[in-house]
Write a protein that holds these residues in place. Structure first.
Motif, short mmCIF file in Angstrom:
data_model
loop_
_atom_site.label_atom_id
_atom_site.label_comp_id
_atom_site.label_asym_id
_atom_site.label_seq_id
_atom_site.Cartn_x
_atom_site.Cartn_y
_atom_site.Cartn_z
N ILE A 10 0.84 -1.21 0.00
CA ILE A 10 0.00 0.00 0.00
C ILE A 10 0.87 1.25 0.00
O ILE A 10 0.62 2.21 -0.75
CB ILE A 10 -0.95 -0.01 1.21
CG1 ILE A 10 -1.95 -1.16 1.09
CG2 ILE A 10 -1.69 1.32 1.33
CD1 ILE A 10 -2.78 -1.39 2.34
N LEU A 11 1.92 1.23 0.81
CA LEU A 11 2.81 2.39 0.90
C LEU A 11 3.51 2.65 -0.44
O LEU A 11 3.63 3.80 -0.88
CB LEU A 11 3.83 2.15 2.01
CG LEU A 11 4.80 3.31 2.32
CD1 LEU A 11 4.02 4.58 2.63
CD2 LEU A 11 5.70 2.92 3.48
N ARG A 15 3.14 6.12 -2.62
CA ARG A 15 4.32 6.92 -3.03
C ARG A 15 4.46 6.99 -4.54
O ARG A 15 4.96 7.99 -5.08
CB ARG A 15 5.57 6.33 -2.39
CG ARG A 15 5.68 6.66 -0.90
CD ARG A 15 6.84 5.98 -0.23
NE ARG A 15 7.06 6.49 1.13
CZ ARG A 15 7.74 5.86 2.06
NH1 ARG A 15 8.29 4.68 1.81
NH2 ARG A 15 7.88 6.40 3.26
N ARG A 16 4.01 5.96 -5.23
CA ARG A 16 4.09 5.96 -6.69
C ARG A 16 3.04 6.87 -7.31
O ARG A 16 3.33 7.66 -8.21
CB ARG A 16 3.92 4.53 -7.22
CG ARG A 16 4.02 4.43 -8.75
CD ARG A 16 3.68 3.03 -9.23
NE ARG A 16 2.27 2.72 -9.00
CZ ARG A 16 1.84 1.68 -8.30
NH1 ARG A 16 2.70 0.86 -7.72
NH2 ARG A 16 0.54 1.47 -8.13
N ALA A 42 -2.92 1.83 10.17
CA ALA A 42 -1.57 1.66 10.73
C ALA A 42 -0.60 2.68 10.11
O ALA A 42 0.25 3.24 10.80
CB ALA A 42 -1.08 0.24 10.48
N LEU A 43 -0.75 2.94 8.80
CA LEU A 43 0.12 3.90 8.14
C LEU A 43 -0.22 5.32 8.56
O LEU A 43 0.67 6.18 8.63
CB LEU A 43 -0.01 3.74 6.61
CG LEU A 43 0.45 2.39 6.04
CD1 LEU A 43 0.15 2.30 4.55
CD2 LEU A 43 1.95 2.18 6.28
N VAL A 44 -1.51 5.58 8.84
CA VAL A 44 -1.91 6.89 9.36
C VAL A 44 -1.27 7.13 10.72
O VAL A 44 -0.73 8.21 11.00
CB VAL A 44 -3.44 6.99 9.45
CG1 VAL A 44 -3.86 8.25 10.23
CG2 VAL A 44 -4.06 7.02 8.06
N GLU A 45 -1.33 6.11 11.59
CA GLU A 45 -0.74 6.24 12.94
C GLU A 45 0.76 6.47 12.87
O GLU A 45 1.34 7.13 13.73
CB GLU A 45 -1.05 4.99 13.76
CG GLU A 45 -2.53 4.85 14.12
CD GLU A 45 -2.83 3.53 14.81
OE1 GLU A 45 -1.87 2.75 15.04
OE2 GLU A 45 -4.01 3.28 15.11
N ALA A 46 1.38 5.94 11.81
CA ALA A 46 2.82 6.15 11.64
C ALA A 46 3.14 7.51 11.03
O ALA A 46 4.31 7.87 10.90
CB ALA A 46 3.40 5.04 10.75
N GLY A 47 2.08 8.25 10.65
CA GLY A 47 2.28 9.58 10.09
C GLY A 47 2.72 9.60 8.64
O GLY A 47 3.24 10.62 8.16
#
Length: 357
Positions: A10-11, A15-16, A42-47
């Motif tokens: 997903i990340l 980014r792409r 989870a990615l939101v919580e990681a900023g």
């Protein structure tokens, strides 16, 4: 911070492309939409990403401060993209369809305009779309980049992110701040000629009509003539735009006369209607397809529907539209740090009965 393989996927997509849609990622990863939402959380919580309706975008902490005029819309507002093509023909309908699918997957809006192959209307449409405060523009100029250069210079001066679509960069006419995404028509033509040469043909004729595509087709013929040491006395006929069916038929009849006189055993015909008319008239003259004359069409819009299904070069129209949107969104998000790219996508050769396939 360690992420799962799915979260990494997903990340990479965010980014792409600058954004992802939950539904699209769930389909790509073959998991439920709920699973994708948990991964995004989870990615939101990681900023790293920010949630938006239906998906996620790259967080401001990841993108960094954007330069003035970079074209980034306010947080939470979907991107609004414009697309201008010359006509609502099947060719450009497929180009638009590819762009629309890509835009929807990113949660972006796409507005379409048709210029009618009119350079002045190109300029007017660009102006009207920019007045609507679009975030970026996809433009297929009506004619060559040289003839469209005033509009391109004006667009560049406005600082609007833009991608030129289905027009090849020309060394003396290109505007270097734009990205270019196009079918590689030289490559497509060389595929057709390689197929014919491998089939034993040496005398290969060309029938085409004036267009930006025919320029690259004729250039590929020059390359193939040198590479395969082909005869140079075989006709290469560029017809005029016919005003009526009877006029088009007369042009094709003239080409068949030239083919017969030259002893050509194969022909590349662009676009599909030229190729279909060619085989119909050849059969009326008693020539068997492909035994007496092998035919390769260029465009593959109608080729498969001919009485004798035509081998045809199929430009990757939908892929061009999808990739053009991806490049435009990247251009918008990169701002002044963006590095323009010139992307050529190879067509596919679909082999059918007209060459013995």
């Amino acid at each position: 911070m360690a992420f799962t393989a799915r979260q990494e996927a997903i990340l990479r997509a965010v980014r792409r492309d600058g954004a992802v849609r939950v539904a699209a990622m769930a389909a790509a990863l073959r998991v439920s939409q709920m699973s994708v939402r948990r991964d995004i959380n989870a990615l939101v919580e990681a900023g790293i990403v920010d949630r938006v309706h239906g998906g996620a975008v790259l967080a401001s902490t990841e993108t960094g401060a954007q330069p003035q005029g970079a074209g980034i819309p306010p947080r939470g507002r979907p991107l609004c993209l414009g697309m201008i093509v010359p006509a609502p023909s099947l060719y450009f309908q497929q180009l638009v369809q590819g762009a629309r699918v890509a835009a929807e997957s990113l949660g972006a809006q796409l507005r379409i305009g048709f210029s009618g192959y009119d350079d002045d209307e190109d300029h007017a449409l660009v102006g009207r779309m920019l007045d609507d405060h679009l975030d970026g523009l996809l433009l297929t100029p009506s004619s060559s980049l040289k003839e469209t250069r005033p509009t391109l210079d004006w667009l560049a001066a406005r600082g609007i992110p833009a991608v030129i679509v289905e027009r090849r960069r020309e060394a003396t006419a290109a505007v270097d701040c734009f990205d270019y995404v196009s079918s590689d028509h030289e490559h497509g033509t060389l595929q057709a000629l390689r197929h014919l040469v491998d089939g034993g043909h040496r005398r290969i004729a060309l029938l085409t009509r004036p267009s930006t595509t025919s320029h690259w087709i004729r250039q590929a013929f020059d390359i193939a003539t040198d590479h395969y040491d082909l005869p140079r006395d075989v006709p290469r006929v560029v017809t005029v735009h016919p005003q009526a069916e009877a006029e088009a038929g007369a042009q094709v009849a003239h080409v068949l006369d030239a083919i017969a006189e030259s002893g050509a055993t194969a022909v590349v015909a662009h676009p599909d209607p030229h190729a279909i008319m060619l085989i119909q008239q050849a059969q009326l003259r008693g020539r068997a397809i492909p035994e007496d004359l092998a035919v390769v069409a260029y465009d593959d819009e109608l080729a498969a529907l001919a009485d004798i299904p035509l081998t045809a070069v199929a430009p990757p129209r939908q892929a061009v539209g999808r990739i053009a949107v991806s490049r435009l969104v990247q251009r918008i998000r990169d701002g002044s740090a963006h590095v323009p790219q010139h992307i050529l996508i190879p067509p596919r050769l679909n082999i059918r009965a007209s060459t013995g396939g």
